[in-house]
Enzyme design. Structure first.
Site, short mmCIF file in Angstrom:
data_model
loop_
_atom_site.label_atom_id
_atom_site.label_comp_id
_atom_site.label_asym_id
_atom_site.label_seq_id
_atom_site.Cartn_x
_atom_site.Cartn_y
_atom_site.Cartn_z
N TYR A 1 -16.80 -37.82 1.21
CA TYR A 1 -18.06 -37.11 1.46
C TYR A 1 -19.01 -37.27 0.29
O TYR A 1 -18.61 -37.63 -0.81
CB TYR A 1 -17.79 -35.63 1.77
CG TYR A 1 -16.83 -34.94 0.85
CD1 TYR A 1 -17.29 -34.22 -0.26
CD2 TYR A 1 -15.45 -34.98 1.07
CE1 TYR A 1 -16.41 -33.57 -1.11
CE2 TYR A 1 -14.56 -34.34 0.22
CZ TYR A 1 -15.05 -33.63 -0.87
OH TYR A 1 -14.18 -32.99 -1.72
N ARG B 1 -20.55 -19.22 -0.93
CA ARG B 1 -20.34 -20.66 -1.11
C ARG B 1 -21.67 -21.41 -1.06
O ARG B 1 -21.93 -22.28 -1.89
CB ARG B 1 -19.39 -21.18 -0.03
CG ARG B 1 -19.03 -22.67 -0.18
CD ARG B 1 -17.99 -23.06 0.86
NE ARG B 1 -17.73 -24.49 0.89
CZ ARG B 1 -16.79 -25.13 0.17
NH1 ARG B 1 -16.06 -24.44 -0.69
NH2 ARG B 1 -16.60 -26.42 0.29
N THR C 1 -22.06 -33.69 -4.83
CA THR C 1 -23.14 -33.41 -5.78
C THR C 1 -23.05 -34.35 -6.98
O THR C 1 -24.06 -34.87 -7.46
CB THR C 1 -23.02 -31.93 -6.24
OG1 THR C 1 -22.88 -31.11 -5.09
CG2 THR C 1 -24.23 -31.49 -7.03
N TYR D 1 -12.15 -23.75 3.83
CA TYR D 1 -12.03 -24.81 4.83
C TYR D 1 -11.72 -24.29 6.24
O TYR D 1 -11.59 -25.08 7.17
CB TYR D 1 -10.97 -25.83 4.40
CG TYR D 1 -11.38 -26.67 3.20
CD1 TYR D 1 -12.65 -26.55 2.64
CD2 TYR D 1 -10.50 -27.58 2.61
CE1 TYR D 1 -13.03 -27.29 1.53
CE2 TYR D 1 -10.88 -28.34 1.52
CZ TYR D 1 -12.14 -28.20 0.98
OH TYR D 1 -12.51 -28.94 -0.11
N GLU E 1 -11.04 -29.41 -10.14
CA GLU E 1 -10.67 -28.38 -9.16
C GLU E 1 -9.47 -27.63 -9.73
O GLU E 1 -8.44 -28.24 -9.99
CB GLU E 1 -10.28 -29.10 -7.85
CG GLU E 1 -10.02 -28.22 -6.69
CD GLU E 1 -11.28 -27.89 -5.91
OE1 GLU E 1 -11.50 -26.68 -5.70
OE2 GLU E 1 -12.02 -28.80 -5.51
#
EC number: 3.5.1.15
Length: 313
Positions: free
Chosen positions: A164, A63, A167, A288, A178
């Site tokens: 959050y 990741r 990028t 997660y 996604e």
């Protein structure tokens, strides 16, 4: 009589990011293909740049190397003095911001599509960061309509504390894509085909918009983040219960108070508390576990976009 619409600037610069997380392989595979042969992503008058965002993580099929690249595009990290002591991803974030930003500036790319996979059963998902963005609501409406009858969900991450620094957030219009379920480090043909179609429809929308097509006002259904739920834990902080079979793979479906959520090893069911129905997403997402998130609760809303048209026409 002229119809009332919001005039938007034409779209000139678009980037497609793959490998923001190096073990989410669909975006990596597609971007590497488009770097060799980009015919299918080119549209007249549009610069479309495919780009591998975290090459070291891609090479290791992990990741990230030091920290999650998709969480650090805040102005504090982007403004840190460049040095070898910085985590690899922070240095990389500054390079990406230099190439495609700077964030919050006139020079930044118009649109960044950031390609991700999830191990959760979320199907085709578009991630929206701003509920008042007419242009992106119109684009998402176009993609959803074009993909039908294949469902396409919109996840709204607008939240005072849970949003959050992604990028893609250096672009004027950030788009998260996604698609799942797909295990980390694995390629599935069906998932690849779905992601490819989402990008095709998105680029077609931009092309139609730039050509002067007016998009009438529309509404879309979105799922807005409410809170993230951790696994039950013992006194040592270790996971003490797992996702209940009734909840597994049930992303986006209504989850009512009292419905089973977790299951302990001795067979005890832990139900959903509270007094409102929620729609879970990222259920049992592999990435997660380290973030202590078993799933996220969302609430279903309808967003409206005004009619839009390119200001050049």
């Amino acid at each position: 009589m002229t119809s009332c619409h919001i005039a938007e600037e034409p779209i000139k610069k678009v980037a497609i990011f793959g490998g923001t997380h190096g073990n989410e392989l669909t975006g990596v595979f597609l971007v590497k293909h488009w770097l060799k042969n980009g015919a299918e992503i080119q549209r007249t008058g549009l610069e479309v740049k495919p780009f591998i965002t975290n090459p070291r993580a891609v090479k290791k099929c992990t990741r990230y190397i030091d920290c999650d690249l998709n969480r650090i595009f805040d102005l504090e990290n982007l403004g840190k003095k460049m040095s070898e002591d910085l985590p690899y991803e922070v240095r990389r974030a500054q390079e990406i911001n230099h190439l495609f930003g700077p964030k919050n500036s006139e020079d930044s790319y118009d649109i960044i599509f950031d390609l991700h996979n999830t191990t959760s059963n979320m199907g085709c998902t578009l991630i929206l960061e701003d509920s008042r963005n007419n242009f992106l609501i119109q684009m998402f409406h176009y993609i959803k309509t074009s993909l039908a009858p294949l469902p396409c969900y919109v996840y709204l991450i607008e939240h005072p504390s849970l949003k959050y620094a992604t990028t893609r957030s250096i672009a004027k219009y950030p788009v998260g894509i996604e698609v799942g379920p797909q295990p980390q480090g694995v390629l599935r043909a069906d998932i690849l085909d779905q992601m490819r179609k989402m990008i095709k429809h998105a680029l077609d929308f931009i092309h139609h918009f730039n050509e002067g097509k007016e998009f009438p006002s529309c509404t879309i259904e979105v799922y807005k983040i409410m809170e993230k739920v951790d696994y039950p834990r013992n006194e040592n902080g270790e996971i003490a219960a797992i996702i209940h079979p009734n909840l597994q793979d049930q992303d986006w479906k209504p989850l009512h108070p009292g419905d089973p959520v977790f299951l302990t090893l001795d067979g005890k069911t832990i139900p959903l508390g509270g007094d409102c129905t929620v729609h879970p997403v990222f259920v049992n997402e592999a990435a997660y576990y380290e973030k202590k998130e078993a799933f996220a609760k969302t609430t279903k809303l309808t967003l409206q976009a005004e009619s839009i048209r390119c200001s050049l026409h």
